[in-house]
Design a protein around this motif. Sequence first.
Motif, PDB file in Angstrom:
ATOM      1  N   ASP A 180      45.710  27.947  28.839  1.00 19.72           N
ATOM      2  CA  ASP A 180      46.252  28.977  28.096  1.00 19.72           C
ATOM      3  C   ASP A 180      45.016  30.012  27.997  1.00 19.72           C
ATOM      4  O   ASP A 180      45.067  31.433  27.809  1.00 19.72           O
ATOM      5  CB  ASP A 180      46.575  28.723  26.539  1.00 19.72           C
ATOM      6  N   LEU A 181      43.802  29.482  27.821  1.00 22.07           N
ATOM      7  CA  LEU A 181      42.456  30.120  27.695  1.00 22.07           C
ATOM      8  C   LEU A 181      42.162  30.859  28.945  1.00 22.07           C
ATOM      9  O   LEU A 181      41.940  31.950  28.881  1.00 22.07           O
ATOM     10  CB  LEU A 181      41.451  29.435  27.233  1.00 22.07           C
ATOM     11  N   ILE A 182      42.355  30.324  30.210  1.00 24.48           N
ATOM     12  CA  ILE A 182      42.424  30.919  31.334  1.00 24.48           C
ATOM     13  C   ILE A 182      43.438  31.917  31.415  1.00 24.48           C
ATOM     14  O   ILE A 182      42.943  32.967  32.136  1.00 24.48           O
ATOM     15  CB  ILE A 182      42.440  29.925  32.368  1.00 24.48           C
ATOM     16  N   SER A 183      44.704  31.684  31.108  1.00 23.60           N
ATOM     17  CA  SER A 183      45.456  32.897  31.203  1.00 23.60           C
ATOM     18  C   SER A 183      45.195  34.033  30.459  1.00 23.60           C
ATOM     19  O   SER A 183      45.484  35.074  30.786  1.00 23.60           O
ATOM     20  CB  SER A 183      46.964  32.294  30.855  1.00 23.60           C
ATOM     21  N   ALA A 221      46.982  27.906  35.642  1.00 18.63           N
ATOM     22  CA  ALA A 221      47.105  29.117  34.802  1.00 18.63           C
ATOM     23  C   ALA A 221      47.501  30.298  35.732  1.00 18.63           C
ATOM     24  O   ALA A 221      48.101  31.293  35.336  1.00 18.63           O
ATOM     25  CB  ALA A 221      45.729  29.334  34.262  1.00 18.63           C
ATOM     26  N   GLN A 222      46.807  30.386  36.880  1.00 17.92           N
ATOM     27  CA  GLN A 222      47.254  31.400  38.054  1.00 17.92           C
ATOM     28  C   GLN A 222      46.645  32.739  37.192  1.00 17.92           C
ATOM     29  O   GLN A 222      47.797  33.626  37.471  1.00 17.92           O
ATOM     30  CB  GLN A 222      48.622  31.399  38.580  1.00 17.92           C
ATOM     31  N   PRO A 223      45.464  33.178  36.754  1.00 15.46           N
ATOM     32  CA  PRO A 223      45.241  34.406  36.496  1.00 15.46           C
ATOM     33  C   PRO A 223      45.450  35.719  37.658  1.00 15.46           C
ATOM     34  O   PRO A 223      45.191  34.905  38.910  1.00 15.46           O
ATOM     35  CB  PRO A 223      43.811  34.273  35.899  1.00 15.46           C
ATOM     36  N   GLN A 224      45.813  36.622  37.368  1.00 11.94           N
ATOM     37  CA  GLN A 224      46.188  37.699  38.182  1.00 11.94           C
ATOM     38  C   GLN A 224      44.984  38.378  38.680  1.00 11.94           C
ATOM     39  O   GLN A 224      44.920  38.923  39.985  1.00 11.94           O
ATOM     40  CB  GLN A 224      47.334  38.549  37.639  1.00 11.94           C
ATOM     41  N   LYS A 225      43.986  38.776  37.859  1.00 12.27           N
ATOM     42  CA  LYS A 225      42.887  39.600  38.384  1.00 12.27           C
ATOM     43  C   LYS A 225      41.562  38.800  38.141  1.00 12.27           C
ATOM     44  O   LYS A 225      40.551  39.146  37.514  1.00 12.27           O
ATOM     45  CB  LYS A 225      42.728  40.658  37.427  1.00 12.27           C
ATOM     46  N   ALA A 226      41.569  37.625  38.838  1.00  9.61           N
ATOM     47  CA  ALA A 226      40.502  36.526  38.448  1.00  9.61           C
ATOM     48  C   ALA A 226      39.181  37.072  38.933  1.00  9.61           C
ATOM     49  O   ALA A 226      38.100  37.187  37.874  1.00  9.61           O
ATOM     50  CB  ALA A 226      40.682  35.096  39.249  1.00  9.61           C
ATOM     51  N   TYR A 227      38.841  37.776  40.112  1.00 12.87           N
ATOM     52  CA  TYR A 227      37.763  38.218  40.517  1.00 12.87           C
ATOM     53  C   TYR A 227      37.482  39.271  39.843  1.00 12.87           C
ATOM     54  O   TYR A 227      36.219  39.601  39.468  1.00 12.87           O
ATOM     55  CB  TYR A 227      37.664  38.458  41.828  1.00 12.87           C
ATOM     56  N   SER A 228      38.198  40.349  39.479  1.00 11.96           N
ATOM     57  CA  SER A 228      37.743  41.461  38.724  1.00 11.96           C
ATOM     58  C   SER A 228      37.414  41.274  37.315  1.00 11.96           C
ATOM     59  O   SER A 228      36.451  41.749  36.788  1.00 11.96           O
ATOM     60  CB  SER A 228      39.175  42.559  38.693  1.00 11.96           C
TER      61      SER A 228
END
Length: 379
Positions: free
Chosen positions: A145-148, A199-206
Amino acid sequence: MDQSTLIDDSEQSFEQSRRVEPTVSDKMKRTESIALKQKIINFIRDVQQNKMPFDSLPNVVQQKISEFEDEFQDLWKESDEFLRENGEAIEKLVMKPLCSKLISIDPVKDREIEFSMKAYSFVQAKHLEIDENIEKHKMFNQVVDLISKIDKVETPREKLNCIVNAGKQTSAIVNQMANNQPTGADNLLPVLIYATLKAQPQKAYSNILFVSYYRSPKRITGEDEYYFTTYESTLQFIEKLDYHKLNINHQEFQDLSKERLDTIKNSQNELSQNGVFNMDAHQNYVNLQMIKMKIQDLQRKSKFYEQSKKYKLKFNQKQLNNITLNEIPEFYEEYQNLYKNLMEMQKDIHNLYDLTNEIIKESQSETKKQATRKFFGIL
């Protein structure tokens, strides 16, 4: 949002809300702060209206935040104990309304990492050589949840806090499952990778760049720096993931990858048919990523190239009448190795030809097929 209420409506930080005396937000509403408040609003407006080169923004924003902190301190003469939290509050005043403008720093890299996370979502705990009961731990879902949440919060500090807290909780999980035996980054990283894949965050690198660019280095130190660097390593691992980095055999990896890629393509087709988004650009990107994976696999299988780099010829410049009787066995061995490598090269060429035809077959139109054939020189 009305620019005149931009600062007044900003939420207070946790530390500011605990203060008995007036907070930064309170003091910004007072007459004495009118000039400083207007400077901050003008700067935010200038950034939003593209009045500064994008490449210069990280340095300019950090410099301006520092100047606003100094001006606030000169104005209100706060005691030293409040300097840090005041700085945090001013960073938030500036960065919260600018997040939507500045967050998409490297959308191409974001898409590549997002694609990798979707393509390799089949990865299980055992593939990363971690305890298969990890998901049953009471804190594991909190880490996910924290990563999301990194995508949802709007300031460098909030994003960093999500990363650091995810790292701390992951460390706690690792320590508890190791019965409090000594652990380190080698134990932490696989669990954080697994949680990030979930979690699969969408803008991980940005998000990583957003924190790096717009949070002062003096505020990314010690424990924060350690967990931030560990999360960067997590994304690098996922971006370059292949079966060599997992506890999995090549065939299983290939089968699971193909199944996931087919699922991705089908789901995107459904979204396109429902009018959610234009499919063409996204499908082309998916196809390119699939081709990239196939080429990487071909490179891994290519034995000739690796062997040829190591192999040194002794007799290629020698005349036959200069070869002695004692050298004939060695000469014959070199000939056998060359013949073997030639056979491997033919296999590589055959595999490359098959891959080329597969790429052409996957092209979406006759025009694209012709262009692809022309590119590969097989019209």
